[in-house]
Design a protein around this motif. Structure first.
Motif, PDB file in Angstrom:
ATOM      1  N   HIS A   1      11.147 -50.181  -4.724  1.00 35.92           N
ATOM      2  CA  HIS A   1      11.272 -48.775  -4.343  1.00 35.92           C
ATOM      3  C   HIS A   1       9.890 -48.138  -4.339  1.00 35.92           C
ATOM      4  O   HIS A   1       9.034 -48.489  -5.135  1.00 35.92           O
ATOM      5  CB  HIS A   1      12.199 -48.042  -5.304  1.00 35.92           C
TER       6      HIS A   1
ATOM      7  N   CYS B   1      15.314 -44.876  -3.203  1.00 38.98           N
ATOM      8  CA  CYS B   1      15.258 -45.687  -1.998  1.00 38.98           C
ATOM      9  C   CYS B   1      14.807 -44.876  -0.804  1.00 38.98           C
ATOM     10  O   CYS B   1      14.801 -45.378   0.314  1.00 38.98           O
ATOM     11  CB  CYS B   1      16.642 -46.247  -1.699  1.00 38.98           C
TER      12      CYS B   1
ATOM     13  N   CYS C   1      16.914 -49.243   3.513  1.00 44.83           N
ATOM     14  CA  CYS C   1      17.711 -50.360   3.030  1.00 44.83           C
ATOM     15  C   CYS C   1      19.198 -50.028   3.045  1.00 44.83           C
ATOM     16  O   CYS C   1      20.018 -50.909   2.868  1.00 44.83           O
ATOM     17  CB  CYS C   1      17.295 -50.745   1.617  1.00 44.83           C
TER      18      CYS C   1
ATOM     19  N   HIS D   1      19.030 -54.008  -6.279  1.00 42.06           N
ATOM     20  CA  HIS D   1      18.935 -53.872  -4.816  1.00 42.06           C
ATOM     21  C   HIS D   1      18.206 -55.049  -4.165  1.00 42.06           C
ATOM     22  O   HIS D   1      18.358 -55.289  -2.976  1.00 42.06           O
ATOM     23  CB  HIS D   1      18.181 -52.584  -4.443  1.00 42.06           C
TER      24      HIS D   1
ATOM     25  N   CYS E   1      20.844 -48.334   0.871  1.00 47.30           N
ATOM     26  CA  CYS E   1      21.462 -48.048  -0.422  1.00 47.30           C
ATOM     27  C   CYS E   1      21.190 -46.597  -0.803  1.00 47.30           C
ATOM     28  O   CYS E   1      20.442 -45.908  -0.147  1.00 47.30           O
ATOM     29  CB  CYS E   1      20.980 -49.009  -1.493  1.00 47.30           C
TER      30      CYS E   1
ATOM     31  N   HIS F   1      14.853 -55.246  -3.839  1.00 46.30           N
ATOM     32  CA  HIS F   1      13.628 -54.832  -3.141  1.00 46.30           C
ATOM     33  C   HIS F   1      12.917 -53.768  -3.951  1.00 46.30           C
ATOM     34  O   HIS F   1      13.501 -53.187  -4.868  1.00 46.30           O
ATOM     35  CB  HIS F   1      13.939 -54.326  -1.726  1.00 46.30           C
TER      36      HIS F   1
ATOM     37  N   HIS G   1      12.597 -46.064   2.465  1.00 48.60           N
ATOM     38  CA  HIS G   1      12.855 -47.199   3.346  1.00 48.60           C
ATOM     39  C   HIS G   1      14.322 -47.224   3.703  1.00 48.60           C
ATOM     40  O   HIS G   1      15.147 -46.567   3.091  1.00 48.60           O
ATOM     41  CB  HIS G   1      12.385 -48.508   2.712  1.00 48.60           C
TER      42      HIS G   1
HETATM   43 ZN    ZN Z   1      17.084 -49.804  -2.904  1.00 47.51          ZN
END
Ligand code: ZN
Length: 166
Positions: free
Chosen positions: A150, A157, A162, A146, A164, A148, A160
Motif C-alpha cells: 500500500h 489501497c 487493486c 491483500h 480492495c 501487495h 492503486h
Molecule cells: Zn490492498
C-alpha cells in the motif's frame, strides 16, 4: 519469516546500454516482497537490501519477461483485426476486448495481411537495472492479506486499482 515492503527508484537498460524505462523524476515503486508485483529476478536480488543501497541488478530474460516464442508471431488478415485505419510496423494494440487481452506488436504489413508478434516487447531481453533503495519496512497485516504494497502515509489501497477496500 516476516516480509517487507520495499520502495525504490530504478533505471532499466538493455545489455547495450539503451534506456528502456526509468522511475527517475516520477514516483518511486513500492512492492511487497515475493508477491509477484515486480519481476522475480529483481525481487530476489533486492532481498535484504539496506535503505540507501545503490545496486546494479542484471536479470536474464528467463527471469524477466521470458524468452521469445516464435510461435507467437502470426500472420493475420487485416480485416479480422479490431483496429481502424492504417497499421504500421511498431504499432501496438490489444488483441481483444477484455482488460487482460495481450498486447500485440505489428512487425510487418504485406498486402491485406499483417504480421503480429504476441511476445512481450521485452521478451528475450536481458535487463540491467540500476536500483536505489529508498525504504524498507515490515509489511502490514493488511498488505500481507491483500498480497501487495500500500502506498502513501494513509496506508490504504487508495493509490492503486487493486479493487480492495483498504
Ligand atoms: Zn490492498
Amino acid at each position: 519469516m516476516s516480509r517487507n515492503v520495499v520502495t525504490f527508484h530504478y533505471t532499466l537498460r538493455d545489455p547495450q546500454g539503451r534506456l528502456l524505462d526509468t522511475s527517475a523524476g516520477g514516483q518511486p515503486i513500492s512492492y511487497l516482497e515475493g508477491a509477484g508485483q515486480i519481476i522475480d529476478g529483481l525481487d530476489e536480488a533486492l532481498r535484504g537490501a539496506a535503505v540507501g543501497a545503490k545496486q546494479r541488478v542484471e536479470v536474464p530474460a528467463a527471469k524477466a519477461y521470458g524468452e521469445r516464442d516464435d510461435t507467437q508471431v502470426q500472420r493475420v488478415l487485416k480485416a479480422l483485426l479490431p483496429v481502424e485505419g492504417d497499421l504500421n510496423p511498431g504499432d501496438q494494440f490489444k488483441a481483444g476486448e477484455d482488460a487482460f487481452a495481450p498486447v500485440v506488436t505489428v512487425v510487418g504489413v504485406e498486402g491485406d495481411e499483417v504480421i503480429l508478434d504476441g511476445n512481450h516487447p521485452l521478451a528475450g531481453v536481458d535487463l540491467v537495472f540500476d536500483v536505489e533503495v529508498l525504504g524498507v519496512r515490515a509489511a502490514s497485516a493488511e498488505e500481507l492479506e491483500h498480497g501487495h504494497a500500500h502506498q502513501g502515509e494513509a496506508g490504504g489501497c487508495g493509490n492503486h486499482d487493486c479493487g480492495c477496500k483498504g
